[in-house]
Design an enzyme around this catalytic site. Sequence first.
Site, PDB file in Angstrom:
ATOM      1  N   ASP A  76       0.864  -1.213  -0.065  1.00 27.01           N
ATOM      2  CA  ASP A  76      -0.063   0.057   0.105  1.00 27.01           C
ATOM      3  C   ASP A  76       1.008   1.354   0.049  1.00 27.01           C
ATOM      4  O   ASP A  76       1.690   1.376   0.813  1.00 27.01           O
ATOM      5  CB  ASP A  76      -0.890  -0.138   1.256  1.00 27.01           C
ATOM      6  CG  ASP A  76      -2.029   1.040   1.135  1.00 27.01           C
ATOM      7  OD1 ASP A  76      -2.189   1.632   0.138  1.00 27.01           O
ATOM      8  OD2 ASP A  76      -2.554   1.259   2.509  1.00 27.01           O
ATOM      9  N   ASP A  78      -3.452   2.283  -5.713  1.00 27.30           N
ATOM     10  CA  ASP A  78      -2.230   2.577  -4.805  1.00 27.30           C
ATOM     11  C   ASP A  78      -2.093   0.986  -3.969  1.00 27.30           C
ATOM     12  O   ASP A  78      -1.441   1.201  -3.194  1.00 27.30           O
ATOM     13  CB  ASP A  78      -2.175   3.737  -3.977  1.00 27.30           C
ATOM     14  CG  ASP A  78      -3.565   3.566  -3.145  1.00 27.30           C
ATOM     15  OD1 ASP A  78      -4.450   2.810  -3.182  1.00 27.30           O
ATOM     16  OD2 ASP A  78      -3.472   4.409  -2.088  1.00 27.30           O
ATOM     17  N   GLU A  79      -2.841   0.008  -4.150  1.00 28.47           N
ATOM     18  CA  GLU A  79      -2.742  -1.179  -3.522  1.00 28.47           C
ATOM     19  C   GLU A  79      -2.653  -2.380  -4.421  1.00 28.47           C
ATOM     20  O   GLU A  79      -3.357  -2.652  -5.506  1.00 28.47           O
ATOM     21  CB  GLU A  79      -3.932  -1.322  -2.541  1.00 28.47           C
ATOM     22  CG  GLU A  79      -4.369  -0.171  -1.602  1.00 28.47           C
ATOM     23  CD  GLU A  79      -5.355  -0.413  -0.712  1.00 28.47           C
ATOM     24  OE1 GLU A  79      -5.451  -1.488   0.178  1.00 28.47           O
ATOM     25  OE2 GLU A  79      -6.548   0.078  -1.044  1.00 28.47           O
TER      26      GLU A  79
END
Length: 224
Positions: free
Chosen positions: A10, A112-113
């Site tokens: 993350d 974003d993960e």
Amino acid sequence: MSHRIIFHIDVNSAYLSWEAVHRLQHGDTLDLRTVPSVVGGDPVTRHGIVLTKSIPAKKYDIQTGESIFSAKAKCPELIIVPPNYSLYMQCSRAFGDILREYSPQVEQYSIDEYFLDFTQMGRLHNDPVATAYMIKDRIKEELGFTVNVGVSTNKLLAKMASELKKPDRVHTIFPHEMADKMWILPIEELFMVGRATAKKLRSRAINTIDALAHADLKWVKLFL
């Protein structure tokens, strides 16, 4: 390996981190991550909402999703940066490409993960935690931004692990660590427990993940 090993990776304050790195690479001297700043809305009209915030901005109780007008009222010196989604997609792909060097089983969960299945990679990388640190450090050195990496035996625990202390950290929550690392957390920090659900749980004195884990499931279902 005899059991699954899952990583959750993350990006820390993703949009803001990516903006900061991009601006530093293009001559800016101010690192947005070191001052009260947010990405979102229009810095001139102060319309729109906060999409992400710097760690210094958190000290002013600025919340993701609140209006730019409200955030600016809390912190008059707040720096507001409009979003640049094409840049964010480039950054997302770049760190996803690094992850695929460590496993062919990489799943993008959001911009974003990522989840990475490390289960079959033991023959190449013996120590999953050491590999998690390697990934974290490579992303920082090569791309300029930081990530948290959570390591566990399933996606839920890996994601919960990555949400522990930030930024730039590796955390584990293996099943035998749940009581010490996870059950002590407030109920709001359990993945997928939103404000409305947390309010219902707290009204029944379920204030921690531990309390929910030991509650009678049939009873909980009656009021959720």
